[in-house]
Design an enzyme around this catalytic site. Structure first.
Site, PDB file in Angstrom:
ATOM      1  N   ARG A  78      58.727  52.809  38.526  1.00  0.00           N
ATOM      2  CA  ARG A  78      58.928  52.608  37.091  1.00  0.00           C
ATOM      3  C   ARG A  78      60.399  52.338  36.778  1.00  0.00           C
ATOM      4  O   ARG A  78      60.727  51.507  35.934  1.00  0.00           O
ATOM      5  CB  ARG A  78      58.400  53.800  36.308  1.00  0.00           C
ATOM      6  CG  ARG A  78      56.888  53.838  36.342  1.00  0.00           C
ATOM      7  CD  ARG A  78      56.341  54.969  35.489  1.00  0.00           C
ATOM      8  NE  ARG A  78      54.899  54.860  35.422  1.00  0.00           N
ATOM      9  CZ  ARG A  78      54.061  55.636  36.098  1.00  0.00           C
ATOM     10  NH1 ARG A  78      54.523  56.582  36.872  1.00  0.00           N
ATOM     11  NH2 ARG A  78      52.766  55.477  35.984  1.00  0.00           N
ATOM     12  N   HIS A 125      58.024  66.215  39.902  1.00  0.00           N
ATOM     13  CA  HIS A 125      57.535  65.216  38.957  1.00  0.00           C
ATOM     14  C   HIS A 125      57.625  65.761  37.537  1.00  0.00           C
ATOM     15  O   HIS A 125      57.234  66.876  37.264  1.00  0.00           O
ATOM     16  CB  HIS A 125      56.079  64.890  39.311  1.00  0.00           C
ATOM     17  CG  HIS A 125      55.539  63.706  38.581  1.00  0.00           C
ATOM     18  ND1 HIS A 125      56.220  62.527  38.456  1.00  0.00           N
ATOM     19  CD2 HIS A 125      54.367  63.520  37.952  1.00  0.00           C
ATOM     20  CE1 HIS A 125      55.491  61.662  37.788  1.00  0.00           C
ATOM     21  NE2 HIS A 125      54.353  62.245  37.469  1.00  0.00           N
TER      22      HIS A 125
END
Length: 89
Positions: A12, A36
């Site tokens: 991303r 994460h």
């Protein structure tokens, strides 16, 4: 350890750099550190495009915009159904 979360966040990040028009996403090599979610960081000092440091290609405003967009996307995606955990861009 390379995890799925780190791979997703790095991909991303590459896409966001690509949107800047300064590099192709597939040429960006970031390093995602941490768990994460909001703890995940991508040190700009460790990101490269080819053999060049990313910081040398992007001005400070563009770097800041990428960081803010990545953080904003994490907050937006936190409660999306079907996504396990926090998705940070």
């Amino acid at each position: 350890m390379i995890s799925m979360a780190g791979v997703l966040d790095a991909a991303r990040f590459c896409s966001l750099v690509g949107l800047s028009g300064r590099a192709k996403p597939q040429e960006v090599r970031p390093l995602a550190l941490g768990s994460h979610g909001p703890e995940m960081v991508i040190p700009l000092s460790q990101a490269c495009v080819g053999d060049r440091p990313l910081e040398s290609l992007l001005d400070a405003d563009t770097q800041r915009a990428i960081i803010e967009r990545r953080a904003g996307s994490a907050r937006l995606n936190r409660h999306r159904p079907g996504i396990s955990g926090l998705v940070a861009i």
